[in-house]
Design an enzyme around this catalytic site. Structure first.
Site, PDB file in Angstrom:
ATOM      1  N   GLY A   1       5.807  -0.534  -3.620  1.00 32.01           N
ATOM      2  CA  GLY A   1       5.232   0.673  -3.026  1.00 32.01           C
ATOM      3  C   GLY A   1       3.829   0.389  -2.506  1.00 32.01           C
ATOM      4  O   GLY A   1       3.473   0.786  -1.393  1.00 32.01           O
TER       5      GLY A   1
ATOM      6  N   ASP B   1       2.456  13.582   4.021  1.00 27.26           N
ATOM      7  CA  ASP B   1       2.955  14.769   3.336  1.00 27.26           C
ATOM      8  C   ASP B   1       3.707  14.286   2.100  1.00 27.26           C
ATOM      9  O   ASP B   1       4.846  13.839   2.199  1.00 27.26           O
ATOM     10  CB  ASP B   1       3.894  15.576   4.244  1.00 27.26           C
ATOM     11  CG  ASP B   1       3.158  16.257   5.367  1.00 27.26           C
ATOM     12  OD1 ASP B   1       2.032  16.741   5.135  1.00 27.26           O
ATOM     13  OD2 ASP B   1       3.691  16.309   6.482  1.00 27.26           O
TER      14      ASP B   1
ATOM     15  N   TYR C   1      -0.629   8.642  -3.798  1.00 24.05           N
ATOM     16  CA  TYR C   1      -1.469   8.471  -2.609  1.00 24.05           C
ATOM     17  C   TYR C   1      -2.950   8.648  -2.944  1.00 24.05           C
ATOM     18  O   TYR C   1      -3.796   7.933  -2.396  1.00 24.05           O
ATOM     19  CB  TYR C   1      -1.036   9.447  -1.511  1.00 24.05           C
ATOM     20  CG  TYR C   1       0.329   9.117  -0.950  1.00 24.05           C
ATOM     21  CD1 TYR C   1       0.546   7.927  -0.258  1.00 24.05           C
ATOM     22  CD2 TYR C   1       1.400   9.975  -1.120  1.00 24.05           C
ATOM     23  CE1 TYR C   1       1.797   7.598   0.247  1.00 24.05           C
ATOM     24  CE2 TYR C   1       2.658   9.668  -0.614  1.00 24.05           C
ATOM     25  CZ  TYR C   1       2.850   8.480   0.063  1.00 24.05           C
ATOM     26  OH  TYR C   1       4.086   8.155   0.564  1.00 24.05           O
TER      27      TYR C   1
ATOM     28  N   LEU D   1       8.235   7.106   2.762  1.00 29.67           N
ATOM     29  CA  LEU D   1       8.026   5.809   2.128  1.00 29.67           C
ATOM     30  C   LEU D   1       8.944   5.767   0.920  1.00 29.67           C
ATOM     31  O   LEU D   1       8.959   6.710   0.122  1.00 29.67           O
ATOM     32  CB  LEU D   1       6.558   5.654   1.706  1.00 29.67           C
ATOM     33  CG  LEU D   1       6.186   4.301   1.110  1.00 29.67           C
ATOM     34  CD1 LEU D   1       4.790   3.899   1.556  1.00 29.67           C
ATOM     35  CD2 LEU D   1       6.279   4.308  -0.402  1.00 29.67           C
TER      36      LEU D   1
ATOM     37  N   GLY E   1       8.930  -0.353  -9.464  1.00 33.26           N
ATOM     38  CA  GLY E   1       8.112  -0.791 -10.586  1.00 33.26           C
ATOM     39  C   GLY E   1       7.596  -2.206 -10.463  1.00 33.26           C
ATOM     40  O   GLY E   1       7.048  -2.754 -11.421  1.00 33.26           O
TER      41      GLY E   1
ATOM     42  N   GLY F   1       5.576  -3.201  -7.678  1.00 35.59           N
ATOM     43  CA  GLY F   1       4.441  -3.242  -6.760  1.00 35.59           C
ATOM     44  C   GLY F   1       4.797  -3.157  -5.287  1.00 35.59           C
ATOM     45  O   GLY F   1       3.909  -3.256  -4.430  1.00 35.59           O
TER      46      GLY F   1
ATOM     47  N   VAL G   1      11.187   2.906  -1.940  1.00 33.97           N
ATOM     48  CA  VAL G   1      11.536   1.570  -2.451  1.00 33.97           C
ATOM     49  C   VAL G   1      12.895   1.692  -3.134  1.00 33.97           C
ATOM     50  O   VAL G   1      13.124   2.616  -3.919  1.00 33.97           O
ATOM     51  CB  VAL G   1      10.471   1.059  -3.452  1.00 33.97           C
ATOM     52  CG1 VAL G   1      10.883  -0.274  -4.058  1.00 33.97           C
ATOM     53  CG2 VAL G   1       9.103   0.942  -2.771  1.00 33.97           C
TER      54      VAL G   1
ATOM     55  N   GLY H   1      -4.362   7.675  -5.506  1.00 33.19           N
ATOM     56  CA  GLY H   1      -4.781   6.400  -6.082  1.00 33.19           C
ATOM     57  C   GLY H   1      -5.287   5.415  -5.041  1.00 33.19           C
ATOM     58  O   GLY H   1      -6.014   4.463  -5.371  1.00 33.19           O
ATOM     59  N   PHE H   2      -4.935   5.647  -3.785  1.00 29.66           N
ATOM     60  CA  PHE H   2      -5.406   4.794  -2.689  1.00 29.66           C
ATOM     61  C   PHE H   2      -6.589   5.430  -1.957  1.00 29.66           C
ATOM     62  O   PHE H   2      -7.070   4.886  -0.972  1.00 29.66           O
ATOM     63  CB  PHE H   2      -4.275   4.528  -1.696  1.00 29.66           C
ATOM     64  CG  PHE H   2      -3.190   3.668  -2.262  1.00 29.66           C
ATOM     65  CD1 PHE H   2      -3.295   2.290  -2.277  1.00 29.66           C
ATOM     66  CD2 PHE H   2      -2.064   4.256  -2.826  1.00 29.66           C
ATOM     67  CE1 PHE H   2      -2.293   1.507  -2.829  1.00 29.66           C
ATOM     68  CE2 PHE H   2      -1.058   3.484  -3.370  1.00 29.66           C
ATOM     69  CZ  PHE H   2      -1.178   2.105  -3.381  1.00 29.66           C
TER      70      PHE H   2
END
Length: 164
Positions: A99, A125, A135, A87, A95, A97, A89, A137-138
């Protein structure tokens, strides 16, 4: 902006720069070949031909013994997941959003796939501790096998998607 599968005739891979050479080179040199061989699918968030960000997703399994303690399953040695392989950006859009936008698209893709085949959730991974924190954070949780391998079960995805 639009989400779509990578199309090398349409999307400008050459000028993508997320600041991580490995992720840039994968998009420029390996992604199309992996996609052609059906090893993964590459989704891009694109503004015309410019790639804002991308992620790869493929089938995977995680050893039952390596799952976090709160994921209880009996009688399975390997548990089916989708793997969020990469993943990134582009630096121009970091910065802002995107992502999060990529993650949510990947989660929705996973939930859609789970309606058609059996999977427990998504694995990832993380490249380093900073990415692992992103990750987490999700709601992703670290596995026992590797400090940078994380998983997110479908039940957590459903709640996350509904709250967004």
């Amino acid at each position: 902006m639009l989400f779509e599968q990578l199309n090398p005739k349409k999307h400008d891979r050459k000028n993508f720069d997320c600041g991580v050479e490995e992720l840039n080179l994968y998009l420029q040199r390996g992604a199309n070949q992996d996609q052609k061989r059906s090893l993964t699918k590459i989704y891009v968030l694109a503004k015309e031909e410019h790639i804002v960000g991308y992620y790869s997703i493929s089938a995977h399994s995680v050893l039952h013994d390596n799952l976090p303690e709160d994921i209880k399953l009996a009688s399975y040695k390997d548990v089916p997941f989708l793997l969020l392989g990469r993943l990134a950006v582009d630096k121009t859009f970091q910065g802002q959003g995107y992502g999060d936008t990529l993650i949510f698209h990947a989660l929705k893709t996973t939930v859609d796939v789970a309606g058609k085949i059996g999977i427990l959730g998504m694995a990832v991974d993380a490249k380093d501790e900073k990415a692992a924190s992103f990750y987490e954070g999700f709601g992703f949780k670290k596995t026992k096998a590797s400090r940078n391998r994380l998983v997110l079960p479908l039940s957590a995805m459903d709640a996350l998607i509904k709250s967004s």
